[in-house]
Design an enzyme around this catalytic site. Structure first.
Site, PDB file in Angstrom:
ATOM      1  N   THR A  35       0.825  -1.069  -0.036  1.00  0.00           N
ATOM      2  CA  THR A  35      -0.171   0.211  -0.036  1.00  0.00           C
ATOM      3  C   THR A  35       0.847   1.283  -0.035  1.00  0.00           C
ATOM      4  O   THR A  35       0.712   2.293  -0.731  1.00  0.00           O
ATOM      5  CB  THR A  35      -0.970  -0.098   1.167  1.00  0.00           C
ATOM      6  N   ASP A  88       2.823   4.369   6.469  1.00  0.00           N
ATOM      7  CA  ASP A  88       2.933   3.179   6.602  1.00  0.00           C
ATOM      8  C   ASP A  88       1.721   2.264   6.393  1.00  0.00           C
ATOM      9  O   ASP A  88       0.599   2.979   6.484  1.00  0.00           O
ATOM     10  CB  ASP A  88       3.643   2.662   8.051  1.00  0.00           C
ATOM     11  N   GLY A  89       1.839   0.974   6.149  1.00  0.00           N
ATOM     12  CA  GLY A  89       0.876   0.269   6.152  1.00  0.00           C
ATOM     13  C   GLY A  89       0.609  -0.541   7.547  1.00  0.00           C
ATOM     14  O   GLY A  89       1.246  -0.316   8.224  1.00  0.00           O
ATOM     15  N   ALA A  90      -0.457  -1.396   7.454  1.00  0.00           N
ATOM     16  CA  ALA A  90      -0.741  -2.268   8.709  1.00  0.00           C
ATOM     17  C   ALA A  90      -1.381  -3.456   7.989  1.00  0.00           C
ATOM     18  O   ALA A  90      -2.023  -3.709   6.926  1.00  0.00           O
ATOM     19  CB  ALA A  90      -1.620  -1.289   9.744  1.00  0.00           C
ATOM     20  N   ASP A  91      -1.386  -4.525   9.237  1.00  0.00           N
ATOM     21  CA  ASP A  91      -2.200  -5.734   9.009  1.00  0.00           C
ATOM     22  C   ASP A  91      -3.465  -5.656   9.645  1.00  0.00           C
ATOM     23  O   ASP A  91      -4.609  -6.245   8.882  1.00  0.00           O
ATOM     24  CB  ASP A  91      -1.345  -7.068   9.650  1.00  0.00           C
ATOM     25  N   LYS A 101       1.318  -4.862  12.967  1.00  0.00           N
ATOM     26  CA  LYS A 101       2.127  -4.674  11.762  1.00  0.00           C
ATOM     27  C   LYS A 101       3.224  -5.877  11.600  1.00  0.00           C
ATOM     28  O   LYS A 101       3.412  -6.623  12.878  1.00  0.00           O
ATOM     29  CB  LYS A 101       2.848  -3.318  11.688  1.00  0.00           C
ATOM     30  N   GLY A 102       3.956  -6.038  10.675  1.00  0.00           N
ATOM     31  CA  GLY A 102       5.142  -6.949  10.677  1.00  0.00           C
ATOM     32  C   GLY A 102       4.932  -7.988   9.634  1.00  0.00           C
ATOM     33  O   GLY A 102       5.853  -8.985   9.406  1.00  0.00           O
ATOM     34  N   GLU A 110      10.091  -0.025  11.398  1.00  0.00           N
ATOM     35  CA  GLU A 110       8.885   0.714  11.134  1.00  0.00           C
ATOM     36  C   GLU A 110       8.446   1.211  12.565  1.00  0.00           C
ATOM     37  O   GLU A 110       8.070   2.518  12.563  1.00  0.00           O
ATOM     38  CB  GLU A 110       7.641  -0.266  10.726  1.00  0.00           C
ATOM     39  N   LYS A 128      -8.583  -4.461   6.564  1.00  0.00           N
ATOM     40  CA  LYS A 128      -7.401  -4.359   7.624  1.00  0.00           C
ATOM     41  C   LYS A 128      -8.251  -3.878   8.790  1.00  0.00           C
ATOM     42  O   LYS A 128      -7.514  -4.172   9.843  1.00  0.00           O
ATOM     43  CB  LYS A 128      -6.310  -3.625   7.509  1.00  0.00           C
TER      44      LYS A 128
HETATM   45  C1  5RP Z   1       5.502  -4.764   6.926  1.00  0.00           C
HETATM   46  C2  5RP Z   1       3.986  -4.270   7.452  1.00  0.00           C
HETATM   47  C3  5RP Z   1       3.306  -3.747   6.309  1.00  0.00           C
HETATM   48  O1  5RP Z   1       3.176  -2.494   6.259  1.00  0.00           O
HETATM   49  C4  5RP Z   1       2.018  -4.398   6.406  1.00  0.00           C
HETATM   50  O2  5RP Z   1       2.214  -5.705   6.329  1.00  0.00           O
HETATM   51  C5  5RP Z   1       0.988  -3.655   5.218  1.00  0.00           C
HETATM   52  O3  5RP Z   1       1.415  -4.346   4.060  1.00  0.00           O
HETATM   53  P1  5RP Z   1       0.402  -4.294   2.718  1.00  0.00           P
HETATM   54  O4  5RP Z   1       0.281  -2.930   2.483  1.00  0.00           O
HETATM   55  O5  5RP Z   1       1.344  -4.869   1.678  1.00  0.00           O
HETATM   56  O6  5RP Z   1      -0.824  -4.895   3.057  1.00  0.00           O
HETATM   57  O7  5RP Z   1       3.895  -4.178   8.478  1.00  0.00           O
HETATM   58  O8  5RP Z   1       6.231  -5.268   7.868  1.00  0.00           O
END
Ligand code: 5RP
Length: 232
Positions: A35, A88-91, A101-102, A110, A128
Site C-alpha cells: 500500500t 506506513d501500512g498495517a495488517d 504490523k510486521g 517501522e 484491515k
Molecule cells: C511490513 C508491514 C506492512 O506495512 C504491512 O504488512 C501492510 O502491508 P500491505 O500494505 O502490503 O498490506 O507491517 O512489515
C-alpha cells in the site's frame, strides 16, 4: 492496460491520499508493503512534475529500493532523528487505532520510524479494519535468545511459530539479521499490556503491536472509489 482489482484500487486510493498530505521540505518516513508503494509512486510523480522537495527515511531494503526507483531522495534517522511525517501500512487496525504490523518483517525499523515521526499516516484497504485485533503478532527475536524468547512467549499464552522463508530454506532473516516468531494469542482483550509484556522479554527486540501512537496516527482506509479518514 490491466483493470485494477477492487483491493488494488483501495490501496491505490489510500496511498495517493497519503502522498497528498506531504508538504514541501518535509522529511518522510517510508514504510514497507504494497500500500505504501502507491504513496511512494505519487510522491515520485510530485517530485518529477511539481518539484516537490522531500527526503525519505526507508524502513526496509524494500522501501529503499522502491524509493530510489521513484526518485525519492533518501536520508537516515542519524541525519534526521525527528521526522515530519511517516506513511506506513498495517495488517490490522482497531477502533482505538492500535495496530498489528510486521507481515513484511520490517516491524522493528517501522516502529523506530513511527516513534520518530510527528504525524503517522497509516494506509490500509478495508479488509484491515477490525473491532478487536486477533491476527498473530510478529515478534523480532535475537537468534541467540530465540529458544528462551519462544518459551516466554508461550508462557504469555501464544503459540509461537518461527517464520520460514519463501524462496529461501530455513527461517526468515530480517533486515537486521534477526528471526521472526509469529505469535497467535487469539483475540487481544488488552493489546497495550500485551505489548508491554513482550517488551519485557530479553531478546524480544520488538513486536508488531503498535498501541502507543493512536494520538498521532491518521488512518486512511482506501475504498474502491474514495477514502475514509479516521483519527481519534
Ligand atoms: C511490513 C508491514 C506492512 O506495512 C504491512 O504488512 C501492510 O502491508 P500491505 O500494505 O502490503 O498490506 O507491517 O512489515
Amino acid at each position: 492496460m490491466s483493470i485494477p482489482t477492487a483491493q488494488a484500487a483501495s490501496k491505490q486510493n489510500a496511498g495517493y491520499h497519503a502522498a497528498g498530505l506531504v508538504e514541501d521540505g518535509m522529511v518522510v518516513g517510508l514504510g514497507t508493503g504494497s500500500t505504501v508503494f502507491f504513496a511512494m509512486e505519487r510522491l515520485g510523480e510530485r517530485i518529477a512534475k511539481d518539484g516537490l522537495s522531500i527526503a525519505g527515511v526507508p524502513t526496509s531494503y524494500q522501501a529503499a529500493i522502491r524509493a530510489r526507483q521513484y526518485g525519492i531522495p533518501l536520508t537516515s534517522l542519524d541525519e534526521h532523528p525527528g521526522l515530519d511525517i511517516a506513511i506506513d501500512g498495517a495488517d490490522q487496525v482497531d477502533p482505538d487505532l492500535h495496530l498489528i504490523k510486521g507481515r513484511g518483517a520490517a516491524l522493528l525499523r517501522e516502529k523506530c520510524v513511527c516513534d520518530a515521526a510527528d504525524r503517522v499516516i497509516i494506509v490500509v484497504d478495508p479488509t484491515k479494519t477490525v473491532d478487536i485485533l486477533n491476527a498473530p503478532v510478529p515478534v523480532e527475536v535475537l537468534p541467540f535468545a530465540s529458544a528462551g524468547v519462544f518459551r516466554r512467549l508461550a508462557a504469555l499464552g501464544a503459540a509461537p511459530v518461527l517464520r520460514d522463508g519463501v524462496k529461501k530454506d530455513g527461517p526468515v532473516v530480517t533486515d537486521n539479521g534477526n528471526f521472526i516468531l509469529d505469535c497467535d494469542f487469539g483475540a487481544l482483550a488488552d493489546p497495550r499490556s500485551l505489548e508491554a509484556d513482550i517488551a519485557a522479554i530479553p531478546g524480544a527486540l520488538e513486536c508488531g503491536l503498535f498501541t502507543a501512537y493512536g494520538e498521532k496516527i491518521t488512518v486512511i482506509v482506501g475504498e474502491e472509489k474514495d477514502c475514509r479518514v479516521v483519527s481519534l
